[in-house]
Structure formats: structure tokens, C-alpha cells
Scaffold this motif. Structure first.
Motif, PDB file in Angstrom:
ATOM      1  N   VAL A 171       0.844  -1.205   0.000  1.00 26.98           N
ATOM      2  CA  VAL A 171       0.000   0.000   0.000  1.00 26.98           C
ATOM      3  C   VAL A 171       0.873   1.247   0.000  1.00 26.98           C
ATOM      4  N   ASN A 172       1.888   1.272   0.852  1.00 28.19           N
ATOM      5  CA  ASN A 172       2.790   2.420   0.903  1.00 28.19           C
ATOM      6  C   ASN A 172       3.520   2.610  -0.418  1.00 28.19           C
ATOM      7  N   LEU A 173       3.961   1.507  -1.015  1.00 21.13           N
ATOM      8  CA  LEU A 173       4.661   1.584  -2.295  1.00 21.13           C
ATOM      9  C   LEU A 173       3.740   2.103  -3.390  1.00 21.13           C
ATOM     10  N   LEU A 174       2.519   1.628  -3.414  1.00 20.31           N
ATOM     11  CA  LEU A 174       1.563   2.055  -4.436  1.00 20.31           C
ATOM     12  C   LEU A 174       1.248   3.538  -4.323  1.00 20.31           C
ATOM     13  N   LEU A 175       0.899   3.987  -3.131  1.00 14.41           N
ATOM     14  CA  LEU A 175       0.518   5.392  -2.954  1.00 14.41           C
ATOM     15  C   LEU A 175       1.696   6.314  -3.244  1.00 14.41           C
ATOM     16  N   THR A 176       2.887   5.908  -2.847  1.00 19.45           N
ATOM     17  CA  THR A 176       4.080   6.709  -3.163  1.00 19.45           C
ATOM     18  C   THR A 176       4.292   6.788  -4.664  1.00 19.45           C
ATOM     19  N   SER A 177       4.068   5.683  -5.366  1.00 18.71           N
ATOM     20  CA  SER A 177       4.227   5.660  -6.822  1.00 18.71           C
ATOM     21  C   SER A 177       3.199   6.566  -7.493  1.00 18.71           C
ATOM     22  N   LEU A 178       1.980   6.604  -6.978  1.00 17.43           N
ATOM     23  CA  LEU A 178       0.948   7.464  -7.550  1.00 17.43           C
ATOM     24  C   LEU A 178       1.328   8.937  -7.404  1.00 17.43           C
ATOM     25  N   VAL A 179       1.798   9.314  -6.224  1.00 19.85           N
ATOM     26  CA  VAL A 179       2.181  10.707  -5.984  1.00 19.85           C
ATOM     27  C   VAL A 179       3.337  11.115  -6.894  1.00 19.85           C
ATOM     28  N   ARG A 180       4.327  10.260  -7.021  1.00 19.21           N
ATOM     29  CA  ARG A 180       5.479  10.580  -7.886  1.00 19.21           C
ATOM     30  C   ARG A 180       5.062  10.701  -9.345  1.00 19.21           C
ATOM     31  N   THR A 196       2.212  13.343 -15.195  1.00 17.81           N
ATOM     32  CA  THR A 196       1.016  13.068 -15.979  1.00 17.81           C
ATOM     33  C   THR A 196      -0.221  13.268 -15.114  1.00 17.81           C
ATOM     34  N   THR A 197      -1.378  13.414 -15.734  1.00 17.74           N
ATOM     35  CA  THR A 197      -2.627  13.621 -14.985  1.00 17.74           C
ATOM     36  C   THR A 197      -3.409  12.331 -14.791  1.00 17.74           C
ATOM     37  N   TYR A 198      -2.874  11.215 -15.300  1.00 17.08           N
ATOM     38  CA  TYR A 198      -3.518   9.917 -15.063  1.00 17.08           C
ATOM     39  C   TYR A 198      -2.477   8.813 -15.121  1.00 17.08           C
ATOM     40  N   SER A 199      -2.602   7.849 -14.221  1.00 12.52           N
ATOM     41  CA  SER A 199      -1.749   6.669 -14.282  1.00 12.52           C
ATOM     42  C   SER A 199      -2.342   5.584 -13.394  1.00 12.52           C
ATOM     43  N   ASN A 200      -2.032   4.339 -13.693  1.00 13.22           N
ATOM     44  CA  ASN A 200      -2.456   3.225 -12.839  1.00 13.22           C
ATOM     45  C   ASN A 200      -1.282   2.294 -12.611  1.00 13.22           C
ATOM     46  N   PHE A 201      -1.322   1.589 -11.492  1.00 21.88           N
ATOM     47  CA  PHE A 201      -0.230   0.696 -11.105  1.00 21.88           C
ATOM     48  C   PHE A 201      -0.801  -0.616 -10.577  1.00 21.88           C
ATOM     49  N   THR A 202      -0.036  -1.662 -10.767  1.00 25.36           N
ATOM     50  CA  THR A 202      -0.321  -2.959 -10.159  1.00 25.36           C
ATOM     51  C   THR A 202       0.927  -3.407  -9.411  1.00 25.36           C
ATOM     52  N   ILE A 203       0.786  -3.602  -8.111  1.00 29.45           N
ATOM     53  CA  ILE A 203       1.894  -4.080  -7.284  1.00 29.45           C
ATOM     54  C   ILE A 203       1.677  -5.574  -7.067  1.00 29.45           C
ATOM     55  N   LYS A 204       2.455  -6.383  -7.773  1.00 33.02           N
ATOM     56  CA  LYS A 204       2.275  -7.831  -7.691  1.00 33.02           C
ATOM     57  C   LYS A 204       3.014  -8.406  -6.488  1.00 33.02           C
ATOM     58  N   SER A 205       2.483  -9.529  -6.008  1.00 29.21           N
ATOM     59  CA  SER A 205       3.056 -10.190  -4.843  1.00 29.21           C
ATOM     60  C   SER A 205       3.008 -11.695  -5.054  1.00 29.21           C
ATOM     61  N   PRO A 206       3.948 -12.441  -4.467  1.00 31.85           N
ATOM     62  CA  PRO A 206       3.908 -13.903  -4.572  1.00 31.85           C
ATOM     63  C   PRO A 206       2.590 -14.498  -4.085  1.00 31.85           C
ATOM     64  N   GLY A 259      -4.112   0.133  -8.199  1.00 31.94           N
ATOM     65  CA  GLY A 259      -4.428   1.519  -7.866  1.00 31.94           C
ATOM     66  C   GLY A 259      -4.311   2.448  -9.051  1.00 31.94           C
ATOM     67  N   LEU A 260      -4.952   3.602  -8.943  1.00 35.08           N
ATOM     68  CA  LEU A 260      -4.861   4.618  -9.987  1.00 35.08           C
ATOM     69  C   LEU A 260      -5.116   5.993  -9.392  1.00 35.08           C
TER      70      LEU A 260
END
Length: 309
Positions: free
Chosen positions: A50-59, A64-74, A82-83
Motif C-alpha cells: 500500500v505504501n509503495l503504491l501510494l508513493t508511486s501514484l504521488v510521484r 502526468t494527470t492519469y496513471s495506474n499501477f499494479t503491485i504484484k506479490s507472490p 491503484g490509480l
């Protein structure tokens, strides 16, 4: 004297600071938010994701004004999606500021929640461990309507014209749309993980519902899970805040009044402290003068011992 001037200057600066502290900018105003009922364990791998995702969104919002991320885990249950999306007319700087604000508020609004969504005036942020990216969702999240204006045919015609324009497809992908006719203006936007046809479908649905629920109102907002539509008459607009069909136009005035009262109370308190200090300073000066006078009188009195020598 210099001490009094210094304190007076300090009080003036403190009073000005209290009275002129700027309010939260319009793009950072709260519209709605929601959290998953499921919780994660602090310090767990999901917490780190969660921390990694939210930090990535802020950066990412600085570029850009839009982006989405998927943080994969084993482990599938720890995978996170997230987006973020900013209003289409915001600069990268304003977008980044809004997303950072949303990220901070999500931490307060949804502590340890496995998913959360927050809509501010200028941006939208969402994360969850269940994929929602590219999934059309026309669930109504919020609608708000302003005061009724009666069935003024010109006003209603202008509203229908601008909403009709927003709902018209020209074959291109237009996730952010603005329109105006007469003294009525409007804005619409869909989340950019939707395809062009899904975006069009979502906006058409939102426009139809908005016209139904708000009728002949001076302004109206309707948010679905993946798009929103808003219109307003010149001089009338919504003011954010959570609710459903409520006019919150008095909130800004209440906040301004409270700010003024707090500033006045602080100024009075500082003035009392200053007067108390001034009174004590004057008392010390009077005591010093009295002691000096007594010492002077003692020196002028005849000293019999000295005279007899």
C-alpha cells in the motif's frame, strides 16, 4: 521602551498570521471518500505494498494527470491495484499537489483498510486488492443538487444544450469535456482506464440521471464510480463536501466566520498578555524609581557620626 516596541511588533505579526492563513485550495476540497471493510495487518507485506503504491501514484502525478499501477506479490491476496486521475484542466504541478493531498487524507480516512477511494475537487485516487482497472462501473456514488429555479424554459434549455454536448460522441476519445451555453457551464470526466465506448456509456448514464435527480436546479453534480457530470448557473455552484442531495453552500461562510472568530480570540489573548507584561514592567519601574529616591534621600540626610569626627 525597545522591549515594548519589540513585543508590539511581534503581536502584530502573530495577529496578521492568524487572520490571513489561507484556506484549502479549491482543488483540494473533499467531495467523497470510502474504505474497504477488510483490514490488513500493520507491518505486513500488504502494508508495504500500500505504501509503495501510494508513493508511486504521488510521484507519477508530477509527470502526468492519469496513471495506474499494479503491485504484484507472490501471494495473490497481497497483490494491489491503484490509480489516480486529475481534472483535465489541471497543470502537472496542481495535479501532483492534489494527489499528494489525497494520499495524505486516505491515510487518515482509511487506516489499515485493504482498499480506499477518495475524490477531491481536482483529483481522484483509488486502490484495492481486487482488480477494478478497465472495469466499467456505473454505480452511483454521490449526487448533489442546488436550489430549484423553477421551470424557466431558457434556463432549462441552456442546461439541456450543455449536457447534450457533453454526452455527444464525435468518435474520438474525450475523457474530459467542458461545455457552456448562455450562463450555464458544465464539465464531465470519466476515468481513463475505460475504453472510449465505455467512457461514452458512463457519461450518457450520468447525464440522464443528473437531469432526473436535480431537475430545474441552479447547479447539480452526479458521480458514478467511473465518471461524473456537473453543471452550474453563473454565480451558483456546489462547494464540495459529502452528502447526497444536500446544498452545502453555507459551509464556506461558516468556515470563514470561524476563522475570523479564532483570529479575533487569538488577537485578544495576545493583547491581554501584552497588557499584563506592560503592567508588570511599569510596576517594576515604579519600584526601581522608589528605591532610587529612597537611596537619594538617605544620602542627603546628616550623618552624625561623620559630623562628630
Amino acid at each position: 521602551m525597545s522591549r515594548i516596541l519589540t513585543i508590539t511588533t511581534l503581536i502584530s505579526l502573530l495577529t496578521i498570521t492568524v487572520l490571513t492563513t489561507p484556506a484549502t485550495s479549491a482543488t483540494d476540497s473533499f467531495v467523497f471518500g470510502g474504505c474497504s471493510q477488510l483490514k490488513y495487518t500493520p507491518g505486513s507485506p500488504y502494508d508495504s505494498n500500500v505504501n509503495l503504491l501510494l508513493t508511486s501514484l504521488v510521484r507519477s502525478a508530477t509527470f502526468t494527470t492519469y496513471s495506474n499501477f499494479t503491485i504484484k506479490s507472490p501471494t495473490p491476496q497481497d497483490t494491489l491495484y491503484g490509480l489516480f486521475q486529475c481534472r483535465g484542466d489541471l497543470s502537472n504541478g496542481d495535479c501532483a499537489s492534489c494527489v499528494a493531498r489525497a494520499e495524505s487524507q486516505l491515510g487518515t480516512l482509511c487506516p489499515d483498510s485493504s482498499g480506499g477511494a477518495l475524490q477531491l475537487e481536482g483529483c481522484f485516487v483509488k486502490y484495492d486488492n481486487t482488480t477494478f482497472l478497465g472495469v466499467e462501473d456505473k454505480t452511483e456514488v454521490l449526487h448533489k443538487c442546488g436550489p430549484l429555479i423553477g421551470y424557466d424554459s431558457d434556463q432549462l434549455n441552456s442546461r439541456d444544450v450543455v449536457l447534450g454536448y457533453l454526452g455527444t460522441s464525435d468518435g474520438s476519445y474525450r475523457p474530459f469535456r467542458v461545455g457552456g451555453s448562455g450562463d450555464v457551464s458544465s464539465v464531465a470526466q470519466c476515468v481513463q482506464d475505460l475504453s472510449a465506448s465505455e467512457c461514452q456509456d458512463c457519461l450518457s448514464e450520468a447525464i440522464g440521471r443528473l437531469k432526473t435527480v436535480c431537475g430545474p436546479a441552479v447547479w447539480g453534480d452526479l458521480y458514478l464510480a467511473k465518471c461524473y457530470v456537473r453543471f452550474s448557473t453563473a454565480g451558483a455552484s456546489s462547494h464540495g463536501g459529502n452528502g447526497n442531495g444536500n446544498d452545502n453552500s453555507g459551509n464556506d461562510e461558516v468556515e470563514k466566520t470561524l476563522a475570523i472568530l479564532i483570529g479575533l480570540i487569538a488577537a485578544v489573548a495576545l493583547l491581554v498578555v501584552f497588557l499584563s507584561f506592560l503592567r508588570k514592567s511599569c510596576e517594576r519601574d515604579r519600584v526601581a524609581v522608589k528605591m532610587r529616591d529612597e537611596a537619594t534621600e538617605a544620602c542627603l540626610e546628616p550623618n552624625n557620626t561623620i559630623l562628630n569626627i
